[in-house]
Motif scaffolding. Structure first.
Motif, PDB file in Angstrom:
ATOM      1  N   ALA A 414       0.830  -1.208   0.000  1.00  0.00           N
ATOM      2  CA  ALA A 414       0.000   0.000   0.000  1.00  0.00           C
ATOM      3  C   ALA A 414       0.863   1.257   0.000  1.00  0.00           C
ATOM      4  CB  ALA A 414      -0.929  -0.001   1.218  1.00  0.00           C
ATOM      5  N   GLY A 415       1.937   1.257   0.794  1.00  0.00           N
ATOM      6  CA  GLY A 415       2.827   2.416   0.819  1.00  0.00           C
ATOM      7  C   GLY A 415       3.494   2.656  -0.516  1.00  0.00           C
ATOM      8  N   ALA A 416       3.932   1.574  -1.166  1.00  0.00           N
ATOM      9  CA  ALA A 416       4.554   1.703  -2.480  1.00  0.00           C
ATOM     10  C   ALA A 416       3.547   2.191  -3.524  1.00  0.00           C
ATOM     11  CB  ALA A 416       5.151   0.365  -2.900  1.00  0.00           C
ATOM     12  N   LEU A 417       2.318   1.704  -3.419  1.00  0.00           N
ATOM     13  CA  LEU A 417       1.279   2.145  -4.349  1.00  0.00           C
ATOM     14  C   LEU A 417       0.986   3.628  -4.171  1.00  0.00           C
ATOM     15  CD1 LEU A 417      -0.845   1.434  -6.492  1.00  0.00           C
ATOM     16  CD2 LEU A 417      -2.398   0.778  -4.639  1.00  0.00           C
ATOM     17  N   ALA A 418       0.989   4.086  -2.924  1.00  0.00           N
ATOM     18  CA  ALA A 418       0.766   5.513  -2.663  1.00  0.00           C
ATOM     19  C   ALA A 418       1.926   6.350  -3.163  1.00  0.00           C
ATOM     20  CB  ALA A 418       0.555   5.740  -1.169  1.00  0.00           C
ATOM     21  N   ALA A 419       3.150   5.809  -3.046  1.00  0.00           N
ATOM     22  CA  ALA A 419       4.335   6.570  -3.463  1.00  0.00           C
ATOM     23  C   ALA A 419       4.455   6.665  -4.977  1.00  0.00           C
ATOM     24  CB  ALA A 419       5.590   5.921  -2.885  1.00  0.00           C
ATOM     25  N   LEU A 420       3.889   5.708  -5.696  1.00  0.00           N
ATOM     26  CA  LEU A 420       4.069   5.642  -7.149  1.00  0.00           C
ATOM     27  C   LEU A 420       3.635   6.912  -7.876  1.00  0.00           C
ATOM     28  CD1 LEU A 420       5.136   3.748  -9.320  1.00  0.00           C
ATOM     29  CD2 LEU A 420       2.825   2.790  -9.526  1.00  0.00           C
ATOM     30  N   PRO A 421       2.397   7.421  -7.666  1.00  0.00           N
ATOM     31  CA  PRO A 421       2.017   8.656  -8.369  1.00  0.00           C
ATOM     32  C   PRO A 421       2.850   9.860  -7.954  1.00  0.00           C
ATOM     33  CG  PRO A 421       0.334   8.043  -6.754  1.00  0.00           C
ATOM     34  CD  PRO A 421       1.273   6.887  -6.869  1.00  0.00           C
ATOM     35  N   MET A 422       3.316   9.878  -6.702  1.00  0.00           N
ATOM     36  CA  MET A 422       4.159  10.999  -6.279  1.00  0.00           C
ATOM     37  C   MET A 422       5.518  10.959  -6.967  1.00  0.00           C
ATOM     38  SD  MET A 422       3.332  11.385  -2.211  1.00  0.00           S
ATOM     39  CE  MET A 422       3.564   9.664  -1.753  1.00  0.00           C
ATOM     40  N   ILE A 423       6.078   9.756  -7.153  1.00  0.00           N
ATOM     41  CA  ILE A 423       7.347   9.617  -7.862  1.00  0.00           C
ATOM     42  C   ILE A 423       7.188  10.034  -9.323  1.00  0.00           C
ATOM     43  CG2 ILE A 423       9.077   7.969  -8.656  1.00  0.00           C
ATOM     44  CD1 ILE A 423       9.304   8.632  -5.709  1.00  0.00           C
ATOM     45  N   ILE A 424       6.087   9.641  -9.943  1.00  0.00           N
ATOM     46  CA  ILE A 424       5.829  10.048 -11.329  1.00  0.00           C
ATOM     47  C   ILE A 424       5.699  11.571 -11.409  1.00  0.00           C
ATOM     48  CG2 ILE A 424       4.162   9.920 -13.221  1.00  0.00           C
ATOM     49  CD1 ILE A 424       3.497   7.078 -12.295  1.00  0.00           C
ATOM     50  N   PHE A 425       4.969  12.135 -10.462  1.00  0.00           N
ATOM     51  CA  PHE A 425       4.776  13.585 -10.411  1.00  0.00           C
ATOM     52  C   PHE A 425       6.117  14.303 -10.297  1.00  0.00           C
ATOM     53  CE2 PHE A 425       2.835  17.387  -8.112  1.00  0.00           C
ATOM     54  CZ  PHE A 425       2.158  17.838  -9.229  1.00  0.00           C
ATOM     55  N   LEU A 426       6.976  13.802  -9.404  1.00  0.00           N
ATOM     56  CA  LEU A 426       8.291  14.392  -9.216  1.00  0.00           C
ATOM     57  C   LEU A 426       9.160  14.218 -10.455  1.00  0.00           C
ATOM     58  CD1 LEU A 426      10.269  15.766  -7.222  1.00  0.00           C
ATOM     59  CD2 LEU A 426      10.933  13.469  -6.464  1.00  0.00           C
ATOM     60  N   SER A 427       9.039  13.077 -11.117  1.00  0.00           N
ATOM     61  CA  SER A 427       9.853  12.803 -12.309  1.00  0.00           C
ATOM     62  C   SER A 427       9.515  13.735 -13.465  1.00  0.00           C
ATOM     63  CB  SER A 427       9.667  11.346 -12.745  1.00  0.00           C
ATOM     64  OG  SER A 427      10.081  10.454 -11.733  1.00  0.00           O
ATOM     65  N   CYS A 428       8.307  14.242 -13.483  1.00  0.00           N
ATOM     66  CA  CYS A 428       7.898  15.162 -14.557  1.00  0.00           C
ATOM     67  C   CYS A 428       8.381  16.590 -14.315  1.00  0.00           C
ATOM     68  CB  CYS A 428       6.371  15.161 -14.690  1.00  0.00           C
ATOM     69  SG  CYS A 428       5.680  13.601 -15.276  1.00  0.00           S
ATOM     70  N   THR A 429       8.940  16.848 -13.138  1.00  0.00           N
ATOM     71  CA  THR A 429       9.338  18.210 -12.786  1.00  0.00           C
ATOM     72  C   THR A 429      10.365  18.811 -13.735  1.00  0.00           C
ATOM     73  OG1 THR A 429       8.821  17.770 -10.472  1.00  0.00           O
ATOM     74  CG2 THR A 429      10.191  19.677 -10.934  1.00  0.00           C
ATOM     75  N   PRO A 430      11.464  18.088 -14.121  1.00  0.00           N
ATOM     76  CA  PRO A 430      12.410  18.694 -15.071  1.00  0.00           C
ATOM     77  C   PRO A 430      11.763  19.113 -16.383  1.00  0.00           C
ATOM     78  CG  PRO A 430      13.381  16.756 -14.045  1.00  0.00           C
ATOM     79  CD  PRO A 430      11.939  16.771 -13.643  1.00  0.00           C
ATOM     80  N   LEU A 431      10.822  18.298 -16.879  1.00  0.00           N
ATOM     81  CA  LEU A 431      10.120  18.660 -18.115  1.00  0.00           C
ATOM     82  C   LEU A 431       9.271  19.903 -17.897  1.00  0.00           C
ATOM     83  CD1 LEU A 431       9.307  18.039 -21.037  1.00  0.00           C
ATOM     84  CD2 LEU A 431       7.518  16.521 -20.129  1.00  0.00           C
TER      85      LEU A 431
END
Length: 561
Positions: A414-431
């Motif tokens: 559950a924790g990893a599932l919650a972290a997944l969209p936040m990691i994607i969100f953060l990964s889009c920051t340079p773009l």
């Protein structure tokens, strides 16, 4: 009644990790105007005015007029951040990130109060930090998040008073103090929660057992005085403005009875709660079918039904509104996350874990596609070292996520599932930084003419939001002058006009050029994006050139040297 609490360092540690990921993923968005909500201009401008004049009880517009549509706490929070951290976006928004962290921790606490189960409390926080309605509120300096914080504090206080075996004196202060601060943040909605708590304890037989606990004279009187103080002050100071603006904003301009508005508002309300948690609700549905058991709230006792009643009332109160925004449901989001977590843990743990793992693997597959696309994009638009660093970070995150997918512990999945969209969100920051930044406000604030000018020597024509974005990043607490059109300025010539005039309108810039002004075109980020053009820009490695051509523009008129 409530049993003893079951939680330990494991749940606390997992919550801390998820919370850390949440904070890191939010930092870029609280530090820059990657996103800007139109209403933010009201509160930051009012906050800057308070810092400039010392008048902290009466919010003002950029033109110096009273703005009493909302009470002052939101302005104070922005002003406090700007005073502590200095002028800039971080000063304006940092308090909201701090409040978001507090809301996550208080949601953990509310779930513990209701369920006495650390696993359920962690699930509730995981649901909250991955909720995009909550995420969006975290980096917008408007009243929704502070209102959510104070109403959550009040809900915790009322829940403990009504359902705890060992209430504490602080419970009443939380309940009524939260209501008072909520009223001073956004107005009347906290009174609905107060009425709901008092009437529930009076009308519903199961809630009557501890109804007497709600009678706490000192907290009630003190909170009532605090809540009423600002309104009494403004009533004697400017009664017509208070009635016209506050009552209009809270009631008369918001009510619009019709079948279509009620239906539309109901859909928006349910959508604001359900859509962000669609995946988790799907797990509940599939696990229920597989186990042939209904999910329920009964194992959490009456407190869970108390939360459910408040959520329903929050929906009902906005049904007759003439306009609706998903953020109206933000005060109910923590409670809804708690109820969804309760429903998840009411089903067989093995079945929930199996379906949660399937959802997580599906999410990993989608994330892999996104990351692959981002790796290609960053290989084209970033330096080789930056692109390589991104790929290494993705590989490390992939190993961690794959390990979580094989875990036999529901909390880890559950924790990893919650972290997944936040990691994607953060990964889009340079773009996001490469495309939509810098914001025009920053470009204007850093221009030589603006840096060397006093605020009263600069006029913004036509766009008040841009004036605020520039002001908060310029270091000035005094507002720039704002006019709706050039006709409001007298004798617009280089000798008689203000030192600098800023406009977004090209025709206005041409008119100023014809009057003898020097015109400088300032280029900001590319925010009105055409997907086809963006792909062309990335493929040709010319994002900067496309941003220059298609991005936002402002025109700075100044007298010739």
């Amino acid at each position: 009644m409530m049993a003893s609490t079951r939680f330990g360092s494991r749940e606390v540690g997992r919550t801390a990790i998820v919370l850390l990921i949440f904070v890191v993923s939010m930092l870029p968005y609280t530090s820059d105007f990657i996103f800007f909500h139109p209403d933010e201009r009201h509160y930051v401008q009012g906050a800057l005015n308070m810092l400039d004049t010392g008048e902290i009880l009466t919010p003002k517009t950029g033109e110096g007029e009273d703005r009493l549509t909302k009470p002052p706490i939101t302005y104070w929070m922005s002003a406090g951040g700007l005073k502590l951290l200095g002028s800039g976006v971080p000063g304006m928004r940092t308090a909201w990130l701090v409040m978001a962290v507090a809301i996550v921790l208080l949601t953990f606490r509310l779930a513990l109060i209701v369920t006495k189960n650390g696993d359920t409390a962690f699930l509730a926080t995981a649901l909250l930090v991955s909720n995009f309605v909550f995420i969006r509120a975290t980096f917008n300096a408007i009243p929704d998040l502070p209102l959510c914080l104070f109403m959550l504090i009040a809900m915790i206080g009322f829940t403990r008073l009504l359902f705890s075996q060992s209430p504490r004196p602080s419970d009443a202060w939380e309940a009524y103090g939260g209501i008072a601060l909520g009223i001073l943040t956004k107005g009347l909605l906290p009174l609905v929660l107060l009425a709901y708590a008092l009437l529930s304890a009076t009308i519903f037989k199961p809630f009557r057992e501890n109804a007497r606990r709600l009678i706490a004279p000192v907290p009630m009187i003190v909170s009532a005085v605090v809540a009423a103080s600002w309104f009494v002050y403004q009533f004697f100071r400017a009664p017509d403005i208070l009635v016209g603006q506050f009552v209009g904003d809270q009631i008369t301009k918001k009510i619009g009875f019709s079948f279509s508005t009620v239906t539309e508002n109901a859909l928006f309300s349910f959508g604001a709660l359900i859509i962000p948690l669609t995946g988790w609700l799907f797990v509940i549905a599939t696990a229920s079918v597989s186990s042939r058991r209904r999910p329920g709230l009964s194992q959490a006792g009456l407190a869970s039904w108390f939360l459910a009643g408040w959520i329903c009332l929050n929906i009902l109160i906005f049904l007759p509104g003439s306009s609706y925004y998903h953020r109206y449901m933000i005060p109910s989001v923590p409670a809804f996350c708690v109820l969804v977590a309760i429903a998840l843990t009411s089903l067989p743990a093995d079945t929930v874990r199996t379906h949660l793992r399937r959802l997580f693997k599906l999410g990993l597959a989608g994330a892999a596609l996104v990351m692959a696309a981002l790796a290609v994009i960053y290989g084209l638009i970033l330096s080789p070292w930056a692109a390589a660093l991104f790929i290494v970070a993705v590989l490390i995150a992939s190993v961690l996520f794959l390990r979580a997918a094989r875990s036999d512990e529901t909390g880890i999945i559950a924790g990893a599932l919650a972290a997944l969209p936040m990691i994607i969100f953060l990964s889009c920051t340079p773009l996001a930084y490469d495309v939509v930044m810098p914001d025009l406000g920053k470009v204007i604030a850093e221009s030589a003419v603006i840096r060397e000018s006093q605020p009263d020597a600069v006029v913004f024509v036509g766009e008040p939001r841009l004036a605020v974005m520039a002001q908060v990043q310029s270091g000035h607490v005094k507002p720039f002058k704002q006019v709706a059109s050039l006709s409001e300025l007298e004798q617009v010539t280089p000798k008689t006009a203000p030192r600098a005039i800023v406009t977004l309108n090209e025709d206005t810039a041409k008119q100023l050029a014809e009057s003898g002004f020097d015109i400088t075109t300032l280029h900001g980020g590319w925010r009105k994006i055409d997907a086809g053009l963006l792909l062309q820009a990335i493929a040709s490695r010319k994002v900067g050139a496309y941003r220059q051509q298609y991005g936002d523009r402002a025109y700075l008129a100044s007298a010739p040297n």
